[in-house]
Scaffold this active site. Sequence first.
Site, short mmCIF file in Angstrom:
data_model
loop_
_atom_site.label_atom_id
_atom_site.label_comp_id
_atom_site.label_asym_id
_atom_site.label_seq_id
_atom_site.Cartn_x
_atom_site.Cartn_y
_atom_site.Cartn_z
N TRP A 103 -2.48 0.45 2.25
CA TRP A 103 -2.98 0.07 0.93
C TRP A 103 -1.89 -0.64 0.13
O TRP A 103 -2.16 -1.57 -0.62
CB TRP A 103 -3.57 1.26 0.17
CG TRP A 103 -4.87 1.68 0.78
CD1 TRP A 103 -5.12 2.83 1.44
CD2 TRP A 103 -6.09 0.91 0.83
NE1 TRP A 103 -6.42 2.84 1.90
CE2 TRP A 103 -7.03 1.67 1.53
CE3 TRP A 103 -6.46 -0.35 0.35
CZ2 TRP A 103 -8.33 1.23 1.77
CZ3 TRP A 103 -7.76 -0.80 0.58
CH2 TRP A 103 -8.67 -0.01 1.28
N ASP A 172 -1.33 3.39 -7.67
CA ASP A 172 -2.68 3.40 -7.09
C ASP A 172 -2.96 4.81 -6.59
O ASP A 172 -2.56 5.18 -5.49
CB ASP A 172 -2.75 2.38 -5.94
CG ASP A 172 -4.07 2.46 -5.19
OD1 ASP A 172 -4.95 3.27 -5.57
OD2 ASP A 172 -4.23 1.71 -4.20
N LYS A 196 -13.25 8.76 -3.77
CA LYS A 196 -12.53 9.75 -2.98
C LYS A 196 -12.47 11.10 -3.69
O LYS A 196 -12.96 12.08 -3.19
CB LYS A 196 -11.13 9.23 -2.64
CG LYS A 196 -11.19 8.25 -1.49
CD LYS A 196 -10.41 7.00 -1.71
CE LYS A 196 -10.75 5.97 -0.64
NZ LYS A 196 -10.01 4.74 -0.81
C1 LIG Z 1 -9.71 3.47 -0.78
C2 LIG Z 1 -8.47 2.94 -1.35
C3 LIG Z 1 -8.40 1.67 -1.93
C4 LIG Z 1 -9.57 0.71 -1.94
O1 LIG Z 1 -10.47 1.10 -2.90
P1 LIG Z 1 -11.75 0.17 -3.24
O2 LIG Z 1 -12.37 0.97 -4.34
O3 LIG Z 1 -12.56 0.08 -2.00
O4 LIG Z 1 -11.26 -1.16 -3.69
C5 LIG Z 1 -7.20 1.26 -2.48
N1 LIG Z 1 -6.13 2.07 -2.47
C6 LIG Z 1 -6.14 3.30 -1.93
C7 LIG Z 1 -4.93 4.15 -1.96
C8 LIG Z 1 -7.32 3.78 -1.35
O5 LIG Z 1 -7.34 5.01 -0.80
#
Ligand SMILES: *Cc1c(COP(=O)(O)O)cnc(C)c1O
Length: 360
Positions: A103, A172, A196
């Site tokens: 990511w 993030d 998540k």
């Molecule tokens: C799942 C995830 C993303 C992507 O998220 P989207 O909502 O699909 O854009 C980005 N960063 C991390 C750490 C993730 O687990």
Amino acid sequence: MNKFFNFSAGPAALPSQVLEKISSDFACASKTKNASVVEISHRSVEFIELAERAERTLTELLSIPKNYKILFLQGGATQQFSMVPINLLGNKKSSNYVNTGRWSIKAIKEAKRYCNVNICTDSGVNGFVDIEDFCNWKIDEKAAYLHYTPNETIDGLEFDYIPELDMPIVADMSSCILSRPIDVSKFGIIYAGAQKNIGVAGLTIVIIRDDLIGNAIKNQPIMFDYLSQSENNSMYNTPCTFAWYVAALVFEWLKDLGGLEEILKVNKIKADMLYKTIDESDFYLNNVVERYRSNMNVVFSLADKNLDKRFIDTAKENGLLAIKGHKIIGGMRASIYNSMTIEGVTALINFMQEFEKIKT
Ligand SMILES: *Cc1c(COP(=O)(O)O)cnc(C)c1O
């Protein structure tokens, strides 16, 4: 099969209490011939009340200081990969990015469209199993901000500290938000896709220090400007009302459980149980340095790769769903977010030990 446990990395399982509440809310709306939450205006008194409640509960859970705004946006965490440089660069020409996994790599790729990216540390050199000591990172002091991924969902690597610098820290937190208490005041921006640990896909939570709002580079899409989103209370256009409603329910569920101190205890127990099982066997393997092992996404492989498919299929027959690793790195991954119970992890461990016995 009467009982099953869903280890999906995302969209992930919701707490059963939240699923039941959603189901009863919709059944009730239908029975009383009232409009449900997805059939009313986002500007109605009812929805505004819900939105404010969600914000209040989240503020309480994370002890968010007064000088931060909470935005309920769309576009996923991926849209934040663009919004962060667009809004934070100002007249600076560079940014610092920490690369600890897949990511991070995606965030870096997007930032490169807007500025020079200084990769201040790169776990790619160790196959994403370790994080270089903070004191050895090569920081560009003139950069606008530092971006990192506290929990790498695919690689199973998680920070156990917050990097601190004299520039905004951007995190993030898509796969670890609300899994433990954090000191929000140490961050410029925290963002997270909801699918998540917060609820369902479609919603992205952004927690942003207010001095970082209003500096977007000119002539960008208005939806990508934190100022327009903030001035309009995340309702510049129609927000994702259903996902917002589910988030409110998940926040309340967490609060009823006793908040983040309590969920952290449960999360620690689940992760420790699973890593112990992996470490005690030669049949299962996890190479991440112990200190940086993720509490949310436990990745592991089988000593004999030829058994992968059999393991995944048999797990599924036993009610253990979505145990397959991400397609980029293969192997297995058990995502054990807040909604996964100790009972679910125990069932997985029993299965792992049983499978090992049969195959060795
Ligand atoms: C799942 C995830 C993303 C992507 O998220 P989207 O909502 O699909 O854009 C980005 N960063 C991390 C750490 C993730 O687990």
